[in-house]
Design a protein around this motif. Structure first.
Motif, PDB file in Angstrom:
ATOM      1  N   GLU A  32     -12.461  -5.667  -1.993  1.00  0.00           N
ATOM      2  CA  GLU A  32     -11.375  -6.564  -2.400  1.00  0.00           C
ATOM      3  C   GLU A  32     -10.681  -6.049  -3.662  1.00  0.00           C
ATOM      4  N   CYS A  45     -10.742  -2.820  -4.693  1.00  0.00           N
ATOM      5  CA  CYS A  45     -10.074  -1.557  -4.314  1.00  0.00           C
ATOM      6  C   CYS A  45      -8.742  -1.845  -3.636  1.00  0.00           C
ATOM      7  N   GLU A  46      -8.746  -2.893  -2.807  1.00  0.00           N
ATOM      8  CA  GLU A  46      -7.522  -3.248  -2.096  1.00  0.00           C
ATOM      9  C   GLU A  46      -6.467  -3.791  -3.056  1.00  0.00           C
ATOM     10  N   ASP A  85      -5.238  -0.448  -4.791  1.00  0.00           N
ATOM     11  CA  ASP A  85      -4.510   0.289  -3.744  1.00  0.00           C
ATOM     12  C   ASP A  85      -3.525   1.312  -4.307  1.00  0.00           C
ATOM     13  N   TYR A 140      -4.505   0.843   1.789  1.00  0.00           N
ATOM     14  CA  TYR A 140      -5.064  -0.407   2.328  1.00  0.00           C
ATOM     15  C   TYR A 140      -3.973  -1.228   3.004  1.00  0.00           C
ATOM     16  N   LYS A 141      -2.803  -1.264   2.387  1.00  0.00           N
ATOM     17  CA  LYS A 141      -1.678  -1.996   2.972  1.00  0.00           C
ATOM     18  C   LYS A 141      -1.328  -1.419   4.340  1.00  0.00           C
ATOM     19  N   ARG A 152      -4.067  -2.381   6.823  1.00  0.00           N
ATOM     20  CA  ARG A 152      -3.935  -3.795   7.216  1.00  0.00           C
ATOM     21  C   ARG A 152      -2.770  -3.994   8.170  1.00  0.00           C
ATOM     22  N   ILE A 179     -12.158  -0.924   5.951  1.00  0.00           N
ATOM     23  CA  ILE A 179     -11.360  -1.892   6.712  1.00  0.00           C
ATOM     24  C   ILE A 179     -11.823  -1.906   8.168  1.00  0.00           C
TER      25      ILE A 179
END
Length: 197
Positions: free
Chosen positions: A134, A136-137, A140, A145-146, A149, A159
Motif C-alpha cells: 500500500e 509502495c503504491e 509509485d 502500480y497505476k 491496476r 499486484i
C-alpha cells in the motif's frame, strides 16, 4: 555446457584482491517490492562506501535491463534468467575484491538462494527492504502500480504476481518508517559487525 570447456585457474584470486583493497568483498542483495526504496538505499550506501575508499559497485535492476538483460521480458522464466545473469555478474565482482550492491525485486526465494549458493559461504548478505504494498503504491515513483491496476501491465509483483519475502534475511530494513540515509547506515553497521569493512 560444452564438454570442451575447462575451468582456468587464475594466478590472482579474491583473497589477493581483498588484501590489496583492505576489506572483504561479497554481494549485498537488496530485495523488495517496486517502490520500496531498494535502489535509493543501495545508491546511498554505495556513495558512503565510495567516500570511505571502499571498492564497491552498484547493479540496479532497471539499468541492467537497458543492456545485459535487454532481451528479457517479465515472464517468470525471464525473471529467473534475469536474476541468474545478475548473480553471475555479482559473483565476478565479488571475486575481483569488490563489494557489489544489487537492487532487484527478485521476487522468488529460490532464485535468490541460487545466487547465495554460487558464492563462497559468508559472501552473500540478503537485505529485505520491507515496505507494505500500500505504501509502495502510494509512492509509485515510476507510475507502474497505476498501470498495473489499469490492466496495462500484467504479472506485476505485488499486484497480480507474487513476492516471496525472505524468511531469514541477514537484515530487514523498514523503509516505511526509516529514511534512505538511516537504512543505509543500518547496512553500514552490519558490514562493520561482520568485519567486511
Amino acid at each position: 555446457m560444452s564438454e570442451n570447456l575447462t575451468w582456468h585457474e587464475t594466478s590472482v584470486g579474491n583473497e589477493d584482491y581483498r588484501r590489496k583493497n583492505g576489506h572483504q568483498s561479497g554481494v549485498l542483495w537488496f530485495t523488495g517490492l517496486s517502490g520500496s526504496g531498494k535502489s535509493s538505499i543501495a545508491n546511498q550506501l554505495n556513495k558512503v562506501l565510495y567516500e570511505k575508499g571502499i571498492q564497491s559497485y552498484l547493479l540496479d535492476g532497471d539499468n541492467v535491463r537497458h543492456g545485459l538483460n535487454a532481451d528479457l521480458g517479465f515472464s517468470e522464466e525471464d525473471r529467473e534468467e534475469n536474476i541468474r545473469r545478475i548473480g553471475e555478474v555479482a559473483k565476478l565482482f565479488a571475486d575481483s575484491g569488490t563489494i557489489v550492491l544489487t537492487a532487484f525485486i527478485s521476487p522468488y526465494q529460490k532464485d535468490r538462494d541460487l545466487v547465495r549458493a554460487s558464492v563462497q559461504a559468508g559472501d552473500f548478505i540478503e537485505i529485505h527492504v520491507d515496505c507494505p504494498v500500500e505504501e509502495c503504491e502510494t509512492r509509485d515513483p515510476k507510475g507502474l502500480y497505476k498501470k498495473a491496476r489499469n490492466g496495462e501491465i500484467k504479472g506485476f509483483t505485488g499486484i497480480d504476481a507474487p513476492y516471496e519475502a525472505p524468511p531469514k534475511p541477514e537484515l530487514v530494513l523498514d523503509s516505511k518508517t526509516h529514511d534512505v540515509e538511516s537504512c543505509a547506515e543500518q547496512v553500514w553497521k552490519l558490514l562493520q559487525k561482520k568485519n567486511w569493512v
